[in-house]
Enzyme design. Structure first.
Site, short mmCIF file in Angstrom:
data_model
loop_
_atom_site.label_atom_id
_atom_site.label_comp_id
_atom_site.label_asym_id
_atom_site.label_seq_id
_atom_site.Cartn_x
_atom_site.Cartn_y
_atom_site.Cartn_z
N ASP A 365 4.91 -22.01 5.78
CA ASP A 365 4.08 -22.40 4.64
C ASP A 365 2.61 -22.42 5.07
O ASP A 365 2.24 -21.85 6.10
CB ASP A 365 4.57 -23.76 4.10
CG ASP A 365 4.28 -23.95 2.62
OD1 ASP A 365 3.12 -24.25 2.30
OD2 ASP A 365 5.18 -23.79 1.79
N ASP A 474 1.28 -19.10 -3.91
CA ASP A 474 0.82 -20.38 -4.44
C ASP A 474 -0.47 -20.23 -5.26
O ASP A 474 -1.14 -19.20 -5.23
CB ASP A 474 0.60 -21.35 -3.27
CG ASP A 474 0.86 -22.80 -3.65
OD1 ASP A 474 0.81 -23.12 -4.84
OD2 ASP A 474 1.10 -23.61 -2.72
N ASN A 476 -3.43 -23.25 -6.26
CA ASN A 476 -3.59 -24.71 -6.15
C ASN A 476 -4.76 -25.35 -6.88
O ASN A 476 -5.19 -26.43 -6.50
CB ASN A 476 -3.65 -25.08 -4.67
CG ASN A 476 -2.26 -25.34 -4.10
OD1 ASN A 476 -1.51 -26.14 -4.63
ND2 ASN A 476 -1.91 -24.64 -3.04
N ASP A 541 6.24 -30.44 -6.41
CA ASP A 541 6.08 -31.03 -5.08
C ASP A 541 6.80 -32.37 -5.01
O ASP A 541 6.93 -32.96 -3.94
CB ASP A 541 4.60 -31.24 -4.75
CG ASP A 541 3.93 -29.94 -4.29
OD1 ASP A 541 4.65 -28.95 -4.05
OD2 ASP A 541 2.69 -29.91 -4.18
C1 GLA Z 1 1.19 -26.63 -2.78
C2 GLA Z 1 2.67 -26.33 -2.80
C3 GLA Z 1 3.33 -26.92 -1.59
C4 GLA Z 1 2.69 -26.39 -0.35
C5 GLA Z 1 1.19 -26.66 -0.37
C6 GLA Z 1 0.49 -25.98 0.78
O1 GLA Z 1 0.94 -27.96 -3.01
O2 GLA Z 1 3.27 -26.80 -3.96
O3 GLA Z 1 4.71 -26.64 -1.59
O4 GLA Z 1 2.94 -25.01 -0.25
O5 GLA Z 1 0.60 -26.19 -1.58
O6 GLA Z 1 -0.87 -26.19 0.77
#
Ligand code: GLA
Length: 724
Positions: A365, A474, A476, A541
């Protein structure tokens, strides 16, 4: 054949296995909607539309007052066209608002469908048929084509439209939805999936619609954690099994809207597509614009029937075929095990320990190119001190252990502290001198082709030669001030989505056999647009199993189980709440199952337990990939959650019961199962007992009998039909 046209009456009848959708070319070449619902015969459709006269309704004819766009049910309704209700499109020519009346011009019906260029769409099957209806606004030189794509076997009709400027000047669009659908009356409940980060789609929000306008939308540049492009309209008495339910969903991951309005006549209109807040789009001479696709379904078997139609359609036509019905990797993801302090050594230790737990894929990740969230996004340079073998070397080592390798990316973003941003400060979505920042990052301006290409090339270069089997994609942060240095302001949100889909397509083409899992700070882009590119989506999450029950239940209204990515974790990283291993497994095996915890800390006995879970999950994975889901008890209405997954041939089923709070009543509770074959005898694989489908569905299972063991674990019974 599923699309019929009666030339004499000018009626179109779209038929699926159980539904009919009917409209006609009415007086003045208006396209009048007649019916959508349970299948009706072909030959007895009459004009059932509203031909009353109402004061203040304008009418076309000087001789008669009984034809007005304001009281007809319509297939498309432009603003300023004589219909004074909520419009589905609005445009003007050269800044002047003209009269925008649309007239039917032609149509064609054909087998299969055309792909929608640049946007996700439902892929055709052997049964797919398409109807295109062309309408023109001759005063303004505009052509609309309405598309109806029929997926007869799953009771789904997809709709979208194109608009073309056939004039010499330019034309400005202010509202451009994908569809308009009118219903007589207002006897509906609306259902939407509401939430927030860490509780995405956790609230199944149901309320009777009233006169006025209800809008479910997103202005975040994503489909968002807070709302979802799914909408149901159902009868007030509809429950999981009975009652009429219509479902709508948009194949779009950006600013969307589902607008339900009840007008002065007490009728209901649904308008769905791109949200028009701040939207304006210029069409130059000869240019066209295509809307996102909306899928709709109808079931008279309640919300359960509606969900199952959507599950079948999504698996069959939205998720890529090569992944839709195949085993999904059981991953171990490094995030909750190491967060940003991940390293080659830790990943290999995780892989070693995961091997004993039935895991097949290790996912690296965030953290492989940066020590924290403050820098590196956009540059994508592997941190050599923590990853001495590089990504290629690490992937080889993981493969040498007999496992597959996955990696995390967030291609649409850039950190403020990055070479990319320092070199190209104008490549972000903000024209402010002090752009708003979120998670120390900006959204890249994907309305610019050179940005899309630069990002794709950088990632491809960095991962060159690495054996990658899985990519977690992802996203964010939201788009909070989506301005571009080059693209017109009103077009930015939609052009950004087109750029994001293009970037996904380029990288998917490059990593052709790689399974993509999308994610957006948890489940901030859980939508059909993303499912077109990624067979599964990280749901949230929040992996606390008690919260996950609500989140996953909400998702299941619109999305198939295999799309819902669920991990067995420490369980308490968001809530601090304790739960047993077995309870966590039962909750996580609802969808596509994996792990996200530091397995190297666990004992051999614990790993053996986890291995047992992986094996149990694999035994029933086919039910997630292909089966039917019946929700038995709602966690929102009771202290329990129960469901049964049944194979299409009804030979295999898995029933799960989960107790959220010990409220004391379970001992006496008998729960009737659903979806089984009443004629078949089923073996309870846990006890060996044989019971008929009719008994299990009418008498039910006494929950108290299950709890000879720990109640807090939850309970699963596997059933197999036996030949008598
Ligand atoms: C997001 C994703 C997590 C992880 C973080 C990494 O929050 O939902 O699962 O991958 O980013 O920064």
């Amino acid at each position: 054949m599923s699309i019929y046209f009666c030339a004499e009456k000018k009626i179109f009848h779209l038929q699926t296995a159980n539904t009919s959708y009917v409209f006609c070319v009415a007086e003045h070449d208006a396209l009048e909607h007649l019916y959508y619902g349970k299948k009706i015969p072909m030959d007895n459709i009459k004009y059932i539309g509203n031909r009353q006269w109402y004061a203040h309704h304008a009418h076309e004819s000087r001789e008669s007052r009984d034809f007005s766009a304001s009281s007809l049910s319509l297939e498309i309704s432009p603003f300023n066209s004589g219909d004074i209700r909520t419009p589905s499109v609005a445009y003007n020519v050269g800044g002047d608002i003209h009269c925008n009346r649309l007239r039917y011009r032609s149509h064609k019906i054909y087998q299969g469908r055309q792909p929608i260029e640049g946007l996700p769409y439902s892929r055709e099957t052997e049964q797919t048929e398409t109807l295109e209806v062309v309408l023109s606004d001759d005063e303004n030189n505009v052509l609309f084509t309405l598309y109806y794509v029929v997926f007869a076997d799953v009771d789904v009709i997809a709709r979208y439209q194109t608009m073309k400027n056939t004039g010499a000047g330019s034309l400005s669009i202010q509202r451009f939805s994908s569809m308009c659908l009118d219903f007589y009356g207002m006897d509906f409940d609306a259902i939407t999936l509401e939430g927030i980060y860490l509780y995405e789609r956790g609230h199944v929000s149901r309320f009777p619609i009233k006169r006025g306008v209800f809008k479910c939308n997103s202005l975040t540049g994503t489909s968002s954690h807070n709302r979802n492009p799914f909408l149901a309209l159902c009868a007030h008495n509809a429950d999981e099994d009975i009652g009429e339910a219509y479902g709508f969903n948009i194949l779009y991951s950006g600013n969307f809207m589902q607008e339900v309005s009840v007008d002065y006549l007490g009728d209901t209109r649904v308008v769905a597509g791109i949200d028009d807040t701040g939207f304006s789009w210029t069409l130059g001479a000869g240019e066209s614009l295509v809307s996102p696709e909306v899928v709709m379904t109808y079931s008279d078997q309640g919300l359960g029937g509606m969900s199952r139609n959507f599950h079948d359609h999504i698996r069959q036509s939205i998720i890529e075929r090569k992944f839709a019905y195949s085993h999904r990797p059981i991953v171990i993801n490094s995030w909750e095990a190491s967060y940003f302090s991940v390293s080659e050594e830790k990943v290999l230790a995780l892989a070693e320990s995961a091997k004993d737990c039935g895991v097949d894929t290790v996912v690296l990740d965030d953290g492989w190119f940066r020590p924290n969230d403050s820098k590196g996004l956009g540059d994508w340079r592997t941190e050599k001190d923590r990853f001495p073998s590089g990504i290629q070397g690490l992937a080889d080592k993981v493969h040498a252990l007999g496992m597959r390798f996955g990696i995390w990316l967030e291609p649409e973003m850039v950190n403020a502290d990055s070479d990319l941003y320092r070199t190209h400060p104008d490549w972000i979505l903000s024209t402010s001198k002090l752009p708003l920042i979120s998670r120390k990052q900006y959204v890249l301006d994907l309305t610019r082709n050179e940005v899309v290409e630069a990002v794709a090339n950088r990632i491809i270069e960095e991962l060159q030669g690495a054996k990658i089997d899985y990519i977690k994609w992802d996203f964010n942060r939201y788009m909070t001030e989506a301005g571009s240095f080059v693209s017109p302001q009103g077009e930015v949100y939609h052009r950004q989505m087109l750029g994001a889909y293009k970037l996904l397509s380029i990288l998917k083409e490059h990593f052709a056999n790689v399974l993509f899992e999308t994610c957006a700070g948890g489940g901030g882009r859980f939508d059909l647009g993303m499912l077109f590119y990624s067979p599964q989506i990280w749901t949230s999450d929040n992996t606390d199993p008690y919260a996950r029950i609500y989140i996953q239940n909400g998702c299941s209204y619109a999305y198939p189980l295999s799309a819902i990515s669920c991990h067995f974790t420490e369980g308490d990283c968001t809530s601090g709440r304790e739960s047993t291993y077995e309870f966590r497994y039962r909750v996580a095996s609802f969808g596509s199952y994996g792990y996200e915890l530091d397995l190297s800390k666990y004992t051999a006995e614990e790993k053996a337990i986890f291995k047992g879970y992986s094996e149990e999950y694999l035994q029933d994975e086919c039910l997630n990939l292909e089966g039917d889901l019946y929700r038995l008890i709602s966690p929102e209405e009771t202290d329990y959650y129960a469901y049964i997954k049944v194979s299409k041939d009804k030979k295999k089923a898995q029933f799960t019961f989960l107790e959220l709070y010990a409220s004391g009543l379970v001992e006496s509770m008998a729960l009737r199962l659903k979806g089984l074959d009443p004629e078949k005898a089923y073996k309870n694989e846990n006890t060996g007992e044989i019971l008929h489908g009719a008994t299990l569905m009418n008498v039910g299972i006494r929950i108290g009998d299950l709890y000879r063991k720990k109640r807090s674990d939850g309970y699963t019974i596997r059933f197999t039909a036996i030949d008598e």
